[in-house]
Design a protein around this motif. Structure first.
Motif, PDB file in Angstrom:
ATOM      1  N   TRP A 175     -11.492   7.631   2.911  1.00 45.93           N
ATOM      2  CA  TRP A 175     -10.234   7.015   2.534  1.00 45.93           C
ATOM      3  C   TRP A 175     -10.490   5.590   2.060  1.00 45.93           C
ATOM      4  CZ3 TRP A 175      -6.164  10.204   2.495  1.00 45.93           C
ATOM      5  CH2 TRP A 175      -6.263  11.371   3.246  1.00 45.93           C
ATOM      6  N   SER A 176      -9.783   5.206   1.041  1.00 41.07           N
ATOM      7  CA  SER A 176      -9.952   3.838   0.559  1.00 41.07           C
ATOM      8  C   SER A 176      -9.165   2.867   1.429  1.00 41.07           C
ATOM      9  CB  SER A 176      -9.532   3.720  -0.900  1.00 41.07           C
ATOM     10  OG  SER A 176      -8.182   4.100  -1.044  1.00 41.07           O
ATOM     11  N   GLU A 177      -8.063   3.256   1.990  1.00 46.26           N
ATOM     12  CA  GLU A 177      -7.305   2.413   2.909  1.00 46.26           C
ATOM     13  C   GLU A 177      -6.583   3.291   3.905  1.00 46.26           C
ATOM     14  OE1 GLU A 177      -3.162   1.475   0.875  1.00 46.26           O
ATOM     15  OE2 GLU A 177      -4.837   0.742  -0.315  1.00 46.26           O
ATOM     16  N   ARG A 178      -6.247   2.717   5.038  1.00 46.13           N
ATOM     17  CA  ARG A 178      -5.561   3.462   6.073  1.00 46.13           C
ATOM     18  C   ARG A 178      -4.403   2.634   6.590  1.00 46.13           C
ATOM     19  NH1 ARG A 178      -8.562   7.591   8.856  1.00 46.13           N
ATOM     20  NH2 ARG A 178     -10.590   7.822   7.903  1.00 46.13           N
ATOM     21  N   ALA A 179      -3.387   3.342   7.059  1.00 45.49           N
ATOM     22  CA  ALA A 179      -2.246   2.646   7.654  1.00 45.49           C
ATOM     23  C   ALA A 179      -2.522   2.354   9.125  1.00 45.49           C
ATOM     24  CB  ALA A 179      -0.987   3.481   7.522  1.00 45.49           C
TER      25      ALA A 179
END
Length: 185
Positions: A175-179
């Motif tokens: 994943w490039s970003e995560r919440a």
């Protein structure tokens, strides 16, 4: 003194008697399929006139090509029967449907592998060039049988046609970003 048996009826005597020769003034022709007993003179005359001539090589080549075309199209005649059989076996994995599919794959493969032996009786110097098209049609008809087998295997769910069939070779997605931070998962 013993009594003598009564004489047999007239129809029994007529059946056992030899047939009377045809009257000379009869205008009726013999029925189809009836062959009168020929005298020895008539037999010798008919054997002299009924000599059959051997077919020419062109006639034999034409006949061999007709037979070769019948053989080439024969797998197409089996297609409807096999298609109905495949439909009737259903799409579940059962021993009957597995054997039907196995036969549907085995028969065309063996037929194409033995194509030279199959068409050997029809091979002559006059037909060798024309048999190439016949053999191509024979191969095409057997490929249609294989296509029917592939259709059936796909209907049974044995062909890997969806992405989920290849999950073993998929890598984990990055994943490039995560919440949510990774530690919370």
């Amino acid at each position: 003194m013993a009594a003598q048996p009564p004489p047999p009826p007239q129809w029994v005597l007529d059946l056992n008697a030899t047939p009377a020769s045809k009257p000379k003034g009869a205008t009726f022709s013999d029925p189809p399929g009836y062959t009168a007993a020929l005298s020895s003179k008539q037999k010798s005359q008919s054997s002299k006139t009924a000599v059959r001539q051997a077919p020419t090589s062109e006639e034999m080549d034409t006949l061999k090509m007709k037979k070769a075309w019948e053989l080439a199209i024969a797998p197409a005649k089996q297609l409807p029967m096999n298609a109905i059989g495949m439909y009737m076996t259903g799409n579940t994995l059962q021993i009957f449907s597995i054997f039907m599919v196995f036969t549907l794959f085995k028969t065309p493969i063996l037929a194409v592998a033995s194509i030279q032996r199959t068409f050997a009786p029809y091979e002559t110097p006059g037909t060798s060039g024309r048999l190439l098209g016949v053999k191509a049609v024979y191969i095409l008809m057997n490929m249609l049988m294989l296509a029917l087998g592939i259709w059936k295997v796909n209907g049974m769910g044995l062909l890997p046609t969806t992405r989920s069939d290849w999950l073993a070779w998929e890598g984990e997605r990055t994943w490039s970003e995560r919440a949510v931070p990774r530690e919370w998962l």
